[in-house]
Design a protein around this motif. Sequence first.
Motif, PDB file in Angstrom:
ATOM      1  N   GLU A  93     -21.692  13.173  -2.105  1.00  7.69           N
ATOM      2  CA  GLU A  93     -20.819  13.893  -1.174  1.00  7.69           C
ATOM      3  C   GLU A  93     -19.779  12.965  -0.548  1.00  7.69           C
ATOM      4  N   ARG A  94     -20.106  11.688  -0.407  1.00 10.84           N
ATOM      5  CA  ARG A  94     -19.166  10.732   0.188  1.00 10.84           C
ATOM      6  C   ARG A  94     -18.215  10.120  -0.844  1.00 10.84           C
ATOM      7  N   MET A  95     -18.632  10.070  -2.105  1.00 10.34           N
ATOM      8  CA  MET A  95     -17.841   9.376  -3.117  1.00 10.34           C
ATOM      9  C   MET A  95     -16.433   9.932  -3.300  1.00 10.34           C
ATOM     10  N   PRO A  96     -16.202  11.268  -3.262  1.00  6.11           N
ATOM     11  CA  PRO A  96     -14.825  11.758  -3.412  1.00  6.11           C
ATOM     12  C   PRO A  96     -13.848  11.185  -2.385  1.00  6.11           C
ATOM     13  N   TYR A  97     -14.306  10.920  -1.171  1.00  2.00           N
ATOM     14  CA  TYR A  97     -13.420  10.344  -0.152  1.00  2.00           C
ATOM     15  C   TYR A  97     -13.029   8.909  -0.519  1.00  2.00           C
ATOM     16  N   THR A  98     -13.996   8.149  -1.010  1.00  2.00           N
ATOM     17  CA  THR A  98     -13.682   6.780  -1.442  1.00  2.00           C
ATOM     18  C   THR A  98     -12.787   6.796  -2.667  1.00  2.00           C
ATOM     19  N   LEU A  99     -13.030   7.711  -3.606  1.00  4.69           N
ATOM     20  CA  LEU A  99     -12.176   7.831  -4.784  1.00  4.69           C
ATOM     21  C   LEU A  99     -10.743   8.180  -4.399  1.00  4.69           C
ATOM     22  N   THR A 100     -10.590   9.085  -3.454  1.00  3.35           N
ATOM     23  CA  THR A 100      -9.257   9.469  -2.988  1.00  3.35           C
ATOM     24  C   THR A 100      -8.528   8.291  -2.374  1.00  3.35           C
ATOM     25  N   LEU A 101      -9.212   7.562  -1.506  1.00  2.00           N
ATOM     26  CA  LEU A 101      -8.605   6.409  -0.848  1.00  2.00           C
ATOM     27  C   LEU A 101      -8.271   5.310  -1.858  1.00  2.00           C
ATOM     28  N   ALA A 102      -9.187   5.022  -2.780  1.00  2.00           N
ATOM     29  CA  ALA A 102      -8.950   3.973  -3.772  1.00  2.00           C
ATOM     30  C   ALA A 102      -7.800   4.344  -4.707  1.00  2.00           C
ATOM     31  N   THR A 103      -7.747   5.603  -5.124  1.00  2.00           N
ATOM     32  CA  THR A 103      -6.669   6.044  -6.019  1.00  2.00           C
ATOM     33  C   THR A 103      -5.314   5.951  -5.330  1.00  2.00           C
ATOM     34  N   ALA A 104      -5.243   6.414  -4.083  1.00  2.00           N
ATOM     35  CA  ALA A 104      -3.976   6.342  -3.340  1.00  2.00           C
ATOM     36  C   ALA A 104      -3.539   4.894  -3.151  1.00  2.00           C
ATOM     37  N   ALA A 105      -4.487   4.015  -2.835  1.00  2.00           N
ATOM     38  CA  ALA A 105      -4.151   2.608  -2.595  1.00  2.00           C
ATOM     39  C   ALA A 105      -3.681   1.916  -3.866  1.00  2.00           C
ATOM     40  N   ILE A 106      -4.337   2.184  -5.000  1.00  2.00           N
ATOM     41  CA  ILE A 106      -3.957   1.489  -6.238  1.00  2.00           C
ATOM     42  C   ILE A 106      -2.634   2.030  -6.770  1.00  2.00           C
ATOM     43  N   LEU A 107      -2.355   3.327  -6.575  1.00  2.00           N
ATOM     44  CA  LEU A 107      -1.061   3.874  -6.982  1.00  2.00           C
ATOM     45  C   LEU A 107       0.069   3.276  -6.151  1.00  2.00           C
ATOM     46  N   LEU A 108      -0.128   3.192  -4.842  1.00  2.00           N
ATOM     47  CA  LEU A 108       0.885   2.577  -3.982  1.00  2.00           C
ATOM     48  C   LEU A 108       1.083   1.111  -4.362  1.00  2.00           C
ATOM     49  N   THR A 109      -0.006   0.429  -4.657  1.00  2.00           N
ATOM     50  CA  THR A 109       0.082  -0.980  -5.070  1.00  2.00           C
ATOM     51  C   THR A 109       0.910  -1.129  -6.337  1.00  2.00           C
ATOM     52  N   ALA A 110       0.625  -0.297  -7.344  1.00  2.00           N
ATOM     53  CA  ALA A 110       1.343  -0.400  -8.619  1.00  2.00           C
ATOM     54  C   ALA A 110       2.819  -0.075  -8.451  1.00  2.00           C
ATOM     55  N   VAL A 111       3.124   0.962  -7.684  1.00  2.00           N
ATOM     56  CA  VAL A 111       4.518   1.391  -7.517  1.00  2.00           C
ATOM     57  C   VAL A 111       5.345   0.328  -6.807  1.00  2.00           C
ATOM     58  N   VAL A 112       4.746  -0.389  -5.877  1.00  2.00           N
ATOM     59  CA  VAL A 112       5.493  -1.394  -5.101  1.00  2.00           C
ATOM     60  C   VAL A 112       5.385  -2.779  -5.735  1.00  2.00           C
ATOM     61  N   ALA A 113       4.189  -3.187  -6.134  1.00  2.00           N
ATOM     62  CA  ALA A 113       3.961  -4.580  -6.546  1.00  2.00           C
ATOM     63  C   ALA A 113       4.638  -4.924  -7.867  1.00  2.00           C
ATOM     64  N   ILE A 114       4.613  -4.020  -8.840  1.00  2.00           N
ATOM     65  CA  ILE A 114       5.182  -4.351 -10.150  1.00  2.00           C
ATOM     66  C   ILE A 114       6.698  -4.542 -10.068  1.00  2.00           C
ATOM     67  N   PRO A 115       7.458  -3.580  -9.507  1.00  2.00           N
ATOM     68  CA  PRO A 115       8.903  -3.834  -9.373  1.00  2.00           C
ATOM     69  C   PRO A 115       9.212  -5.040  -8.493  1.00  2.00           C
ATOM     70  N   LEU A 116       8.411  -5.252  -7.447  1.00  2.00           N
ATOM     71  CA  LEU A 116       8.650  -6.393  -6.566  1.00  2.00           C
ATOM     72  C   LEU A 116       8.422  -7.708  -7.304  1.00  2.00           C
ATOM     73  N   GLY A 117       7.374  -7.785  -8.096  1.00  2.00           N
ATOM     74  CA  GLY A 117       7.116  -8.993  -8.869  1.00  2.00           C
ATOM     75  C   GLY A 117       8.198  -9.265  -9.899  1.00  2.00           C
ATOM     76  N   VAL A 118       8.674  -8.193 -10.549  1.00  2.00           N
ATOM     77  CA  VAL A 118       9.762  -8.349 -11.522  1.00  2.00           C
ATOM     78  C   VAL A 118      11.029  -8.822 -10.825  1.00  2.00           C
ATOM     79  N   TRP A 119      11.310  -8.232  -9.675  1.00  2.00           N
ATOM     80  CA  TRP A 119      12.503  -8.626  -8.901  1.00  2.00           C
ATOM     81  C   TRP A 119      12.448 -10.111  -8.535  1.00  2.00           C
ATOM     82  N   MET A 120      11.284 -10.603  -8.098  1.00  2.00           N
ATOM     83  CA  MET A 120      11.166 -12.018  -7.757  1.00  2.00           C
ATOM     84  C   MET A 120      11.309 -12.906  -8.992  1.00  2.00           C
ATOM     85  N   ALA A 121      10.774 -12.457 -10.130  1.00  2.00           N
ATOM     86  CA  ALA A 121      10.855 -13.266 -11.347  1.00  2.00           C
ATOM     87  C   ALA A 121      12.289 -13.388 -11.851  1.00  2.00           C
TER      88      ALA A 121
END
Length: 311
Positions: A93-121
């Motif tokens: 019953e608790r796992m869906p909340y953690t899955l939601t939070l983890a999915t949102a965090a990793i999507l935000l990370t990918a959307v920001v971190a990859i272009p930012l890393g490319v920009w710095m390179a």
Amino acid sequence: MTNYILKRLGQGLLTVFLTVSTVFILIRLAPGDPAVSYAGPLATTEQLARVREQFGLDRPVLEQYWIFLQQLFTGNLGTSYSFQAPAMQVVSERMPYTLTLATAAILLTAVVAIPLGVWMARRPDTNRELGVNVLTIAGQSMPDFWTGIMLLTGFAVLIPLFPASGFATWGGLVLPTVTIAILQIALISRMVRREMTANFAAPYLTVARSRGVGGPALTWRYAMGNSAIPVFTALGTRFAAMLNGVVVVEVVFAWPGVGSLIVRALETRDYPLIQATVLLTSLLAVAVQLVIDLAYPLLDPRVRLGKAAAA
């Protein structure tokens, strides 16, 4: 490919078994008595004895482990002491909340971190790249609990834009997601910068430039194409770690996920709940790692899992 998948599944299940067995031993070696946590500090000796008998805590450890193994292979890890409900049901019953939070965090990370890393390179040794690099080091250095408290104070108390705790509305997802993503963005963007910088200096990219390839094609098709596997592996590994519950963030924001649940289980010495949490999160982590491995040939056609497994 089939042999490789079966081999990885076998390795994963063995890892899960060893993990839950180790946890079974460690929680029983840790100080504290579940009977006292359940009955209260004022309970009499007779009451404590009845509680231990009720939960099977008066039996030898080896007998408890044998019962645990029987429960493990049937998927029923017993009843939670504190919730008085099947432990696997409470965790599920608790796992869906953690899955939601983890999915949102990793999507935000990918959307920001990859272009930012490319920009710095693409802008090495410039003042702007240096400034962004300093910001990523700062983000990497800030503890999650401090970041969460600062965001909570700024955007839930002083400027009440988002809920301070819980998940009553989707707005409650924003602050914990950003708190987790700040550290992950700092880590992943620096890794992307390192990989892309190495690829920009590689001979194959010089050949591509001599053939007239440039702009986005040179950056994303050639350089990022060869950086895809380490970047995807890093993102997948971080996501698997989040599935174990981002304990500090969940506690700061009173998030009803697995992280806050495991804290309560440890406080009350709820053995079945601890074991069920470790089992479910371990299975999910193994599944994520398997998906990462199976995605390698899609990211780089030179990778052949079947041949690697046979070797």
